[in-house]
Motif scaffolding. Structure first.
Motif, PDB file in Angstrom:
ATOM      1  N   LEU A  58     102.421 -14.734  54.550  1.00 15.48           N
ATOM      2  CA  LEU A  58     102.269 -15.238  55.915  1.00 15.48           C
ATOM      3  C   LEU A  58     102.952 -14.292  56.908  1.00 15.48           C
ATOM      4  O   LEU A  58     103.935 -13.621  56.560  1.00 15.48           O
ATOM      5  CB  LEU A  58     102.889 -16.635  56.049  1.00 15.48           C
ATOM      6  N   PRO A  59     102.456 -14.223  58.152  1.00 13.44           N
ATOM      7  CA  PRO A  59     103.104 -13.394  59.176  1.00 13.44           C
ATOM      8  C   PRO A  59     104.523 -13.890  59.469  1.00 13.44           C
ATOM      9  O   PRO A  59     104.816 -15.088  59.343  1.00 13.44           O
ATOM     10  CB  PRO A  59     102.202 -13.561  60.400  1.00 13.44           C
ATOM     11  N   SER A  60     105.387 -12.972  59.878  1.00 14.68           N
ATOM     12  CA  SER A  60     106.787 -13.311  60.151  1.00 14.68           C
ATOM     13  C   SER A  60     106.956 -14.462  61.145  1.00 14.68           C
ATOM     14  O   SER A  60     107.784 -15.358  60.924  1.00 14.68           O
ATOM     15  CB  SER A  60     107.535 -12.076  60.652  1.00 14.68           C
ATOM     16  N   PRO A  61     106.202 -14.490  62.282  1.00 19.50           N
ATOM     17  CA  PRO A  61     106.390 -15.600  63.224  1.00 19.50           C
ATOM     18  C   PRO A  61     106.133 -16.973  62.590  1.00 19.50           C
ATOM     19  O   PRO A  61     106.836 -17.949  62.897  1.00 19.50           O
ATOM     20  CB  PRO A  61     105.377 -15.300  64.340  1.00 19.50           C
ATOM     21  N   ILE A  62     105.153 -17.047  61.700  1.00 22.29           N
ATOM     22  CA  ILE A  62     104.862 -18.312  61.037  1.00 22.29           C
ATOM     23  C   ILE A  62     106.006 -18.697  60.105  1.00 22.29           C
ATOM     24  O   ILE A  62     106.420 -19.873  60.042  1.00 22.29           O
ATOM     25  CB  ILE A  62     103.539 -18.228  60.239  1.00 22.29           C
ATOM     26  N   VAL A  63     106.539 -17.715  59.396  1.00 24.83           N
ATOM     27  CA  VAL A  63     107.657 -17.991  58.487  1.00 24.83           C
ATOM     28  C   VAL A  63     108.889 -18.439  59.269  1.00 24.83           C
ATOM     29  O   VAL A  63     109.619 -19.334  58.836  1.00 24.83           O
ATOM     30  CB  VAL A  63     107.975 -16.740  57.641  1.00 24.83           C
ATOM     31  N   VAL A  64     109.115 -17.824  60.428  1.00 22.31           N
ATOM     32  CA  VAL A  64     110.229 -18.249  61.276  1.00 22.31           C
ATOM     33  C   VAL A  64     110.073 -19.719  61.664  1.00 22.31           C
ATOM     34  O   VAL A  64     111.039 -20.507  61.618  1.00 22.31           O
ATOM     35  CB  VAL A  64     110.333 -17.369  62.532  1.00 22.31           C
ATOM     36  N   LEU A  65     108.860 -20.107  62.034  1.00 24.07           N
ATOM     37  CA  LEU A  65     108.611 -21.509  62.387  1.00 24.07           C
ATOM     38  C   LEU A  65     108.852 -22.432  61.199  1.00 24.07           C
ATOM     39  O   LEU A  65     109.368 -23.547  61.351  1.00 24.07           O
ATOM     40  CB  LEU A  65     107.177 -21.666  62.902  1.00 24.07           C
ATOM     41  N   LEU A  66     108.479 -21.965  59.998  1.00 32.59           N
ATOM     42  CA  LEU A  66     108.735 -22.778  58.798  1.00 32.59           C
ATOM     43  C   LEU A  66     110.237 -22.967  58.588  1.00 32.59           C
ATOM     44  O   LEU A  66     110.687 -24.051  58.209  1.00 32.59           O
ATOM     45  CB  LEU A  66     108.106 -22.108  57.579  1.00 32.59           C
ATOM     46  N   PHE A  67     111.018 -21.914  58.838  1.00 39.54           N
ATOM     47  CA  PHE A  67     112.468 -22.034  58.697  1.00 39.54           C
ATOM     48  C   PHE A  67     113.054 -22.960  59.758  1.00 39.54           C
ATOM     49  O   PHE A  67     113.991 -23.718  59.478  1.00 39.54           O
ATOM     50  CB  PHE A  67     113.127 -20.656  58.765  1.00 39.54           C
ATOM     51  N   VAL A  68     112.517 -22.887  60.974  1.00 39.93           N
ATOM     52  CA  VAL A  68     112.971 -23.808  62.027  1.00 39.93           C
ATOM     53  C   VAL A  68     112.713 -25.250  61.596  1.00 39.93           C
ATOM     54  O   VAL A  68     113.574 -26.133  61.736  1.00 39.93           O
ATOM     55  CB  VAL A  68     112.271 -23.506  63.361  1.00 39.93           C
TER      56      VAL A  68
END
Length: 441
Positions: A58-68
């Motif tokens: 997955l793209p980094s921005p999506i992974v960041v949202l998953l971590f949020v």
């Protein structure tokens, strides 16, 4: 050597372990070194591992949202377990976070700083090292995660504390209303005023000497010349609103079920039918947990909150939760009973001893600033000091011959949701204290 260490840390598999396992749990591990712990976090740990694994496709921005999302869930999960709330109740309570002075608590400030630092590090790695981590094999991280899960359960499961007992039906239902015999007064009232006091976080001490200080306080000021004082314990499940539903409605239903619907089988409705005026008192906002809305639906005709009772320039109590001091409310209730023209069924919900407690508002019954040997844990000491003051004020107010004889029940809502294990260990698992004062003659 230093360069070799940096080179090793930058390996894709190591970076993935740092992002998925080390950083999300670093704050909790750091706190545990100081004796501060949280409930077992099995599900949040799994969510972080899955979010880290997703960096491979997955793209980094999506992974960041998953971590949020995982971080928000982690915070909510810990809050529900710590304070005995259901997830729905915790989400509902977020609407009233502006009522809290969270930054007045040093512990909460430390927690916020740690979480910001951890997420900042995670965000940096996800946005600057994503290319490296996509080459990593997820298996080492997942295997380490599998090892971390039982370790988390081992260290954080409170085997000798009931502060994280979940709402449910696994334990027999008990209420102080029934165990003390107070319920019989509701079924066959004797015409005297009635008062129920639910005391924030007043659990039951393991040590008879500490518990004895509470008993001495309620038996002080000559109260036993007018009242028979008895006491005991009963089990609890959930938080403060659960205690209210437990004592007044004999149910484990959530208060959220009665924001717009009457619950006519609750005791305040029964007292109204028997000619009593029902009153509810709370020194905090009517908006917190929507008590201004659901108290009428369990039968309280008159409701008195901080907005209604606070006087200009009045000294307030509390830390994160700031409002009218509990002893002052006891005096207010006693004064209103003196002028009452019909039998009163009054309810006082305290809140000054809500975690975290403030250190400079002690009453002097215990020397908490200098580690009183009778209650060596500092936070518990200040809570016990406030409970002693509350119980003494009740005894003093109703020992006064000018105060009409009143049937009184005092009960804790739940054990304190304390962060420190040594402090939690001072309390009997799953039990709260109750006292009953019955007028003589």
């Amino acid at each position: 050597m230093w360069r070799e260490a940096v080179k090793w840390v930058r390996r894709p598999a190591v970076l993935l372990v740092i992002v998925g396992l080390v950083l999300p749990n670093l704050a909790f591990v750091a706190l545990s070194l100081f004796g501060i712990s949280v409930p077992p976090r099995t599900l949040p740990i799994i969510l972080y591992l899955l979010a880290a694994t997703s960096i491979r496709f997955l793209p980094s921005p999506i992974v960041v949202l998953l971590f949020v999302g995982a971080l928000v869930f982690d915070i909510m999960f810990c809050a529900t377990q710590l304070f005995g709330l259901t997830l729905t109740e915790a989400m509902f309570a977020l609407r009233f976070i502006n009522e809290l002075d969270i930054l007045s608590s040093k512990l909460y400030i430390v927690l916020i700083v740690l979480l910001i630092a951890v997420f900042g590090g995670t965000f940096y790695l996800l946005t600057h090292q994503a290319r490296h981590m996509r080459r990593a094999r997820a298996l080492p991280m997942l295997l380490l995660g599998l090892a971390a899960l039982p370790a988390d359960l081992w260290f954080n499961t409170p085997g000798d504390s009931a502060m994280w007992v979940k709402v449910g039906t696994e334990r027999p239902f008990e209420s102080a209303m029934e165990k003390s015999g107070y319920l019989q007064l509701v079924q066959q009232p004797n015409g005297r005023h009635m008062l129920v006091v639910i005391v924030e976080a007043m659990g039951h001490f393991n040590d008879p000497a500490i518990q004895g200080m509470l008993e001495q306080a309620i038996r002080s000021a000559g109260i036993e010349s007018r009242y028979v004082v008895t006491g005991g314990t009963n089990s609890f499940i959930g938080g403060t609103t659960s205690a209210e539903m437990r004592e007044f409605c004999a149910t484990r239903d959530s208060y959220l079920d009665y924001l717009t619907t009457d619950r006519p089988d609750c005791l305040p409705f029964a007292m109204t039918q028997k000619g009593y005026l029902t009153n509810g008192y709370h020194g905090f906002s009517r908006d917190m947990f929507e008590r201004g809305k659901w108290w009428p639906h369990i039968g309280f005709v008159e409701r008195h909150f901080a907005e209604d009772m606070q006087q200009p320039g009045e000294k307030l109590c509390g830390d994160v939760f700031v409002g009218i001091c509990d002893p002052r409310l006891v005096q207010t209730v006693a004064a209103r009973l003196k002028s009452a023209t019909q039998p009163q069924f009054s309810y006082l919900l305290t809140f000054n001893t809500h975690v975290p407690v403030i250190a400079d508002q002690g009453y002097g019954h215990l020397d908490c600033l200098h580690k009183d040997p009778r209650v060596p844990e500092r936070e518990v000491c200040f809570m016990a000091d406030a409970w002693i003051e509350l119980l003494h004020t009740i005894a003093e107010s109703f020992a006064d011959p000018a105060t009409p004889p009143t049937e009184i029940l005092i009960v804790g809502d739940h054990a304190p949701p304390l962060w420190y294990r040594k402090a939690r260990d001072l309390f009997t698992p799953g039990e709260v204290t109750w006292f009953r004062l019955s007028p003589k003659g």
